[in-house]
Design an enzyme around this catalytic site. Structure first.
Site, PDB file in Angstrom:
ATOM      1  N   ASP A 100       0.832  -1.209   0.000  1.00  0.00           N
ATOM      2  CA  ASP A 100       0.000   0.000   0.000  1.00  0.00           C
ATOM      3  C   ASP A 100       0.866   1.259   0.000  1.00  0.00           C
ATOM      4  O   ASP A 100       2.012   1.254   0.459  1.00  0.00           O
ATOM      5  CB  ASP A 100      -0.978   0.011   1.180  1.00  0.00           C
ATOM      6  CG  ASP A 100      -0.311  -0.002   2.548  1.00  0.00           C
ATOM      7  OD1 ASP A 100       0.649  -0.760   2.733  1.00  0.00           O
ATOM      8  OD2 ASP A 100      -0.751   0.771   3.433  1.00  0.00           O
ATOM      9  N   GLU A 104      -0.060  -1.187   5.682  1.00  0.00           N
ATOM     10  CA  GLU A 104       1.017  -0.774   6.589  1.00  0.00           C
ATOM     11  C   GLU A 104       0.873   0.695   6.942  1.00  0.00           C
ATOM     12  O   GLU A 104       1.077   1.101   8.083  1.00  0.00           O
ATOM     13  CB  GLU A 104       2.385  -1.034   5.955  1.00  0.00           C
ATOM     14  CG  GLU A 104       3.570  -0.857   6.905  1.00  0.00           C
ATOM     15  CD  GLU A 104       4.055   0.586   7.060  1.00  0.00           C
ATOM     16  OE1 GLU A 104       4.749   0.881   8.043  1.00  0.00           O
ATOM     17  OE2 GLU A 104       3.732   1.428   6.200  1.00  0.00           O
TER      18      GLU A 104
HETATM   19 ZN   LIG Z   1       6.828   2.226   4.047  1.00  0.00          ZN
END
Ligand SMILES: [Zn+2]
Length: 427
Positions: free
Chosen positions: A111, A176
């Site tokens: 992401d 994340e």
């Molecule tokens: Zn990163």
């Protein structure tokens, strides 16, 4: 677990590095494809499909699944902020060793954060364009380059006909940037590697410490009155002022309460930053409430409870000194994911393994460092209770900004380091 320093022969190493060099153009091409597959947090599906297909083609046993909210029982804060916990696939590929005794994982997040104002980009954020030796685009540096390099490290090993002795995992995770739900989901699903290399951009430094952080919400109460007779009310904005001052003093105090050489050059590894303030509901009404939200840094070696209690004490002390606030104490709540701090000893075998891998492939001794921002490192050390280290290509200073970029040569250099680490893992 003991680690025997690896001793693959110089000729095997040379052969492997030559293969990485030969696969270099393909690696850059694959990274460009990943950049073109826009994957803002919550919309990782298409890019994750590319990772899955590539890892399958290499012969990995691929687990491709979308974590569900019920998978996070006991860890609800991780998904409390997620807009979408639907079809967002995680990818884990296992390359089974011949006589496997241990598991090394390479971990990277697919992401990316939004690209911001497209007019500020010299090259389109999802164009995957290369100019003057640099690949431009959102995610190029943070961290599709690192992720692609780990995949190609495994490919290089296979291509060089070096049998895999101990298991290698490649984890391409979601979420994340919003707290780490993807990596957490891999651990909760049973992937508990003996060691993990996280391919985040560190400019080829070995990052062995990560500060933590907490998200807080402060509520300050006032008393509404007509603005024309504001002396009859109490402004929540004005009552926030002593609290804010106390927090700024707290930030200063915490910046110097510990010292850690890994953070040399970082002005303050544990900042306290107010991100949003909302107060009042009408311009000519004295605001009866104020809500402020922010992030609060946590030192490596400090528990979240210790950090929380310092914050709460600072607010309580400021309130006790004010007539209104002592009667109407501000509320404090902690929300969203919690980033524990994480640390790995400079003399840990994983640190040595990675150091040796950098020396063997790039010819220099990497600097050891710490980073102030949260990463998935703390999920491996804190939840899985296993060592993890962060090492990757690219300068974090270009991440999250317009014109994010990475030197294409650095992608290949990182791949060399990962391939050496995978080779060392055979021993
Ligand atoms: Zn990163």
């Amino acid at each position: 677990m003991a680690f025997a320093p690896h001793s693959p022969s110089a000729s095997v190493r040379r052969r492997l590095l030559q293969v990485v060099e030969r696969l270099g153009p393909d690696l850059v091409k694959f990274t460009r494809e990943l950049v073109r597959a826009k994957s803002i947090t919550g919309e990782e599906g298409v890019a994750q499909g590319l990772a899955r297909d590539k890892l399958k083609a290499l012969g990995g046993k691929v687990d491709f699944w979308s974590p569900r909210p019920r998978d996070f029982r006991g860890y609800e804060p991780f998904i409390s902020q997620e807009r979408n916990v639907g079809a967002r696939p995680n990818v884990v590929a296992r390359f089974r060793g011949r006589d496997s005794k241990k598991v090394l994982a390479f971990n990277g997040h697919m992401d990316v954060v939004p690209e911001g104002d497209p007019a500020l980009w010299k090259h389109p954020p999802y164009g995957g364009e290369v100019a003057e030796g640099k690949l431009f685009g959102r995610g190029a540096c943070d961290m599709k380059a690192g992720l692609a390099a780990t995949i190609f490290a495994v490919e290089s090993l296979l291509d060089a006909d070096i049998p895999i002795e101990n298991d290698l995992l490649v984890e391409s995770v979601i979420g994340e940037e919003s707290g780490g739900m993807g990596t957490l989901a891999t651990i909760l699903r049973g992937y508990v590697p003996d060691a993990t290399v996280i391919a985040e951009p560190t400019n080829f430094e070995l990052t062995i410490a990560q500060a933590g952080c907490l998200m807080f919400r402060l509520g300050v109460r006032g008393k509404a009155a007509h603005g024309a007779s504001r002396y009859m009310g109490v402004s929540a904005v004005e009552k926030f002022q002593p609290v804010l001052n106390a927090l700024l003093r707290l930030e200063k105090r915490r910046a110097t309460m510990k010292s850690n050489p890994l953070f040399a050059g970082v002005p303050n590894p544990v900042t306290l930053s107010i991100g949003t303030v909302h107060a009042g509901n009408w311009d000519s009404t004295v605001p009866e409430s104020l809500v402020a939200e922010g992030r609060y840094g946590v030192w490596p070696g400090e528990t979240l409870d210790q950090a929380r209690s310092m914050f709460e004490q600072a607010v309580a002390k400021a309130s006790a000194e004010d007539d209104w606030l002592s009667e109407n104490p501000p509320s404090i709540s902690w929300f969203g994911p919690q980033w524990e701090s994480a640390e790995l000893s400079p003399s840990h075998w994983l640190t040595r393994l990675m150091k040796d891998s950098v020396v063997a492939s790039l010819g220099f001794v990497p600097k050891l460092s710490g980073i102030p921002g949260g990463t998935d490192m703390r999920l491996f050390t804190g939840v899985a209770k296993k060592p993890a280290i962060i090492f990757g290509p690219g300068d974090d200073a270009t991440a999250h900004f317009s014109n994010e970029r990475i030197d294409t040569k650095d992608i290949i250099r990182a791949c060399k380091v990962y391939s050496m680490a995978a080779l060392a893992w055979n021993e």
